[in-house]
Design a protein around this motif. Structure first.
Motif, PDB file in Angstrom:
ATOM      1  N   GLU A 101      -4.645  -2.186   7.028  1.00 30.52           N
ATOM      2  CA  GLU A 101      -4.182  -1.697   5.655  1.00 30.52           C
ATOM      3  C   GLU A 101      -3.938  -0.342   5.394  1.00 30.52           C
ATOM      4  O   GLU A 101      -2.878  -0.166   4.974  1.00 30.52           O
ATOM      5  N   HIS A 102      -4.786   0.247   5.963  1.00 33.99           N
ATOM      6  CA  HIS A 102      -4.540   1.979   5.801  1.00 33.99           C
ATOM      7  C   HIS A 102      -5.074   2.677   7.106  1.00 33.99           C
ATOM      8  O   HIS A 102      -5.829   2.238   7.834  1.00 33.99           O
ATOM      9  N   LEU A 103      -4.571   3.818   7.363  1.00 30.73           N
ATOM     10  CA  LEU A 103      -5.368   4.915   8.438  1.00 30.73           C
ATOM     11  C   LEU A 103      -5.843   5.783   7.519  1.00 30.73           C
ATOM     12  O   LEU A 103      -5.234   6.631   6.754  1.00 30.73           O
ATOM     13  N   ILE A 104      -7.172   6.177   7.595  1.00 30.22           N
ATOM     14  CA  ILE A 104      -7.826   6.997   6.805  1.00 30.22           C
ATOM     15  C   ILE A 104      -8.057   8.462   7.454  1.00 30.22           C
ATOM     16  O   ILE A 104      -8.799   8.342   8.494  1.00 30.22           O
ATOM     17  N   ALA A 105      -7.511   9.550   7.002  1.00 30.30           N
ATOM     18  CA  ALA A 105      -7.370  10.655   7.847  1.00 30.30           C
ATOM     19  C   ALA A 105      -8.914  11.551   7.558  1.00 30.30           C
ATOM     20  O   ALA A 105      -9.283  11.993   8.697  1.00 30.30           O
ATOM     21  N   GLU A 106      -9.435  11.197   6.741  1.00 27.65           N
ATOM     22  CA  GLU A 106     -10.851  12.145   6.616  1.00 27.65           C
ATOM     23  C   GLU A 106     -11.748  11.767   7.766  1.00 27.65           C
ATOM     24  O   GLU A 106     -12.716  12.828   8.133  1.00 27.65           O
ATOM     25  N   ASN A 107     -11.703  10.495   8.425  1.00 28.23           N
ATOM     26  CA  ASN A 107     -12.930  10.288   9.280  1.00 28.23           C
ATOM     27  C   ASN A 107     -12.088   9.743  10.701  1.00 28.23           C
ATOM     28  O   ASN A 107     -12.689   9.071  11.440  1.00 28.23           O
ATOM     29  N   GLY A 108     -10.783   9.585  10.375  1.00 29.20           N
ATOM     30  CA  GLY A 108     -10.030   8.881  11.602  1.00 29.20           C
ATOM     31  C   GLY A 108     -10.419   7.300  11.634  1.00 29.20           C
ATOM     32  O   GLY A 108     -10.387   6.715  12.720  1.00 29.20           O
ATOM     33  N   SER A 109     -10.576   6.747  10.637  1.00 31.43           N
ATOM     34  CA  SER A 109     -10.807   5.092  10.828  1.00 31.43           C
ATOM     35  C   SER A 109      -9.569   4.391  10.400  1.00 31.43           C
ATOM     36  O   SER A 109      -8.824   4.762   9.910  1.00 31.43           O
ATOM     37  N   ILE A 110      -9.627   3.108  10.696  1.00 28.57           N
ATOM     38  CA  ILE A 110      -8.896   2.045  10.330  1.00 28.57           C
ATOM     39  C   ILE A 110      -9.241   1.036   9.349  1.00 28.57           C
ATOM     40  O   ILE A 110     -10.235   0.474   9.691  1.00 28.57           O
ATOM     41  N   LEU A 111      -8.478   0.933   8.095  1.00 30.58           N
ATOM     42  CA  LEU A 111      -9.103  -0.038   7.316  1.00 30.58           C
ATOM     43  C   LEU A 111      -8.288  -1.465   7.362  1.00 30.58           C
ATOM     44  O   LEU A 111      -7.230  -1.520   7.377  1.00 30.58           O
ATOM     45  N   PHE A 112      -9.115  -2.633   7.545  1.00 30.77           N
ATOM     46  CA  PHE A 112      -8.560  -3.734   7.404  1.00 30.77           C
ATOM     47  C   PHE A 112      -9.004  -4.585   6.330  1.00 30.77           C
ATOM     48  O   PHE A 112      -9.965  -4.369   5.466  1.00 30.77           O
ATOM     49  N   SER A 113      -8.452  -5.961   6.037  1.00 31.91           N
ATOM     50  CA  SER A 113      -8.646  -6.700   5.182  1.00 31.91           C
ATOM     51  C   SER A 113      -8.681  -8.112   5.517  1.00 31.91           C
ATOM     52  O   SER A 113      -8.156  -8.296   6.675  1.00 31.91           O
ATOM     53  N   GLY A 143     -11.259   6.613  -0.746  1.00 28.46           N
ATOM     54  CA  GLY A 143     -10.952   6.290  -2.053  1.00 28.46           C
ATOM     55  C   GLY A 143      -9.500   5.996  -2.529  1.00 28.46           C
ATOM     56  O   GLY A 143      -9.199   5.061  -2.965  1.00 28.46           O
ATOM     57  N   GLU A 144      -8.713   6.771  -1.553  1.00 27.64           N
ATOM     58  CA  GLU A 144      -7.308   6.607  -1.656  1.00 27.64           C
ATOM     59  C   GLU A 144      -6.771   5.295  -1.327  1.00 27.64           C
ATOM     60  O   GLU A 144      -6.122   4.746  -1.816  1.00 27.64           O
ATOM     61  N   SER A 145      -7.610   4.840   0.182  1.00 30.56           N
ATOM     62  CA  SER A 145      -7.294   3.554   0.651  1.00 30.56           C
ATOM     63  C   SER A 145      -7.492   2.529  -0.201  1.00 30.56           C
ATOM     64  O   SER A 145      -6.715   1.519  -0.206  1.00 30.56           O
ATOM     65  N   LEU A 146      -8.762   2.432  -0.985  1.00 33.02           N
ATOM     66  CA  LEU A 146      -9.124   1.560  -1.726  1.00 33.02           C
ATOM     67  C   LEU A 146      -8.381   1.462  -3.011  1.00 33.02           C
ATOM     68  O   LEU A 146      -7.872   0.319  -3.526  1.00 33.02           O
ATOM     69  N   THR A 147      -7.754   2.613  -3.576  1.00 31.30           N
ATOM     70  CA  THR A 147      -6.962   2.493  -4.642  1.00 31.30           C
ATOM     71  C   THR A 147      -5.672   2.086  -4.288  1.00 31.30           C
ATOM     72  O   THR A 147      -4.869   1.369  -5.142  1.00 31.30           O
ATOM     73  N   GLY A 148      -5.169   2.353  -2.958  1.00 27.35           N
ATOM     74  CA  GLY A 148      -3.881   1.941  -2.608  1.00 27.35           C
ATOM     75  C   GLY A 148      -3.870   0.258  -2.118  1.00 27.35           C
ATOM     76  O   GLY A 148      -2.916  -0.432  -2.890  1.00 27.35           O
ATOM     77  N   ILE A 149      -5.003  -0.422  -1.928  1.00 25.53           N
ATOM     78  CA  ILE A 149      -5.139  -1.815  -1.853  1.00 25.53           C
ATOM     79  C   ILE A 149      -5.214  -2.245  -3.314  1.00 25.53           C
ATOM     80  O   ILE A 149      -4.489  -3.369  -3.661  1.00 25.53           O
ATOM     81  N   LYS A 150      -5.986  -1.572  -4.234  1.00 27.22           N
ATOM     82  CA  LYS A 150      -5.868  -2.284  -5.673  1.00 27.22           C
ATOM     83  C   LYS A 150      -4.338  -2.374  -6.275  1.00 27.22           C
ATOM     84  O   LYS A 150      -4.081  -3.262  -6.983  1.00 27.22           O
ATOM     85  N   THR A 151      -3.567  -1.084  -6.136  1.00 26.34           N
ATOM     86  CA  THR A 151      -2.299  -1.137  -6.610  1.00 26.34           C
ATOM     87  C   THR A 151      -1.467  -1.904  -5.969  1.00 26.34           C
ATOM     88  O   THR A 151      -0.681  -2.633  -6.374  1.00 26.34           O
ATOM     89  N   ARG A 152      -1.584  -2.126  -4.506  1.00 29.65           N
ATOM     90  CA  ARG A 152      -0.411  -2.872  -3.869  1.00 29.65           C
ATOM     91  C   ARG A 152      -0.702  -4.538  -4.118  1.00 29.65           C
ATOM     92  O   ARG A 152       0.326  -5.290  -4.039  1.00 29.65           O
ATOM     93  N   TYR A 153      -1.947  -4.825  -4.300  1.00 28.83           N
ATOM     94  CA  TYR A 153      -2.346  -6.374  -4.616  1.00 28.83           C
ATOM     95  C   TYR A 153      -2.684  -6.813  -5.924  1.00 28.83           C
ATOM     96  O   TYR A 153      -3.669  -7.551  -6.214  1.00 28.83           O
ATOM     97  N   GLN A 154      -2.300  -5.951  -6.986  1.00 27.07           N
ATOM     98  CA  GLN A 154      -2.606  -6.110  -8.354  1.00 27.07           C
ATOM     99  C   GLN A 154      -2.900  -7.569  -8.563  1.00 27.07           C
ATOM    100  O   GLN A 154      -2.150  -8.309  -8.335  1.00 27.07           O
TER     101      GLN A 154
END
Length: 195
Positions: A101-113, A143-154
């Motif tokens: 889903e996203h690459l999170i810069a603040e901690n270098g993690s990768i978000l999946f769903s 937070g930005e990644s979760l907002t992105g998921i919420k926006t993308r998959y309304q």
């Protein structure tokens, strides 16, 4: 005046931490890569789809993998020319070739769903991951990644949202807050420049 300061022990304003200042002026891509590599992830930057395919073939050869799991139709097109057996059925034995889903810069993690992992928890999957992502998937924070998921998959937000932050399964994490976290994976990231 200094007598009152001493009497009431007024704290001095806190100095910004040097590590935060170090990242403040860097582009988001550099922040992510630095944090990702610090977490022991393996990073491959790709500027063409041919490079992506070549890197996948090299990773498979380097690790002597005979079969990988890929249940994403678009990613299957990328590995069509690679000499490896593929399976769509997810298990914990074979390496997983997957998007995120996203690459999170603040901690270098990768978000999946669940769009990538279906109903499986990260801890139930193979120790080896190859992740295909694009530069447009980079975000600053969780937070930005979760907002992105919420926006993308309304209205149809995927379940099973989780991240991988540690990319060395054999490392011992002494952090109490991470006790029992088995999301560590041997992970290769193929980052494709799409911007």
């Amino acid at each position: 005046m200094s007598f009152f300061k001493k009497l009431f022990n007024t704290p001095k304003p806190e100095e910004p931490k040097a590590s935060n200042l170090e990242f403040e002026n860097l582009p988001i891509e550099q922040i992510f890569v630095k944090k990702f590599v610090e977490n022991q992830g393996k990073f491959l930057y790709c500027t063409s789809l041919t490079e992506v395919t070549t890197n996948i073939a090299s990773i498979i050869k380097e690790n002597s993998w005979g079969e990988i799991i890929c249940n994403d139709y678009d990613l299957q097109k990328l590995i069509k020319s690679v000499d490896v057996k593929t399976s769509e059925k997810i298990n914990n034995k074979n390496p997983l070739f997957v998007s995120c889903e996203h690459l999170i810069a603040e901690n270098g993690s990768i978000l999946f769903s669940s769009n990538q992992l279906k109903e499986f928890k990260i801890s139930e999957l193979s120790e080896n991951f190859i992740v295909y992502a694009t530069t447009s998937q980079l975000v600053k924070s969780k937070g930005e990644s979760l907002t992105g998921i919420k926006t993308r998959y309304q209205g149809n937000i995927p379940s099973n949202i989780s991240a991988i932050k540690n990319f060395n399964p054999s490392s011992k994490n002494e952090d109490f807050m991470s006790y029992g976290n088995t999301n560590s994976k041997n992970l290769y990231l193929l980052l494709f420049e799409d911007l």
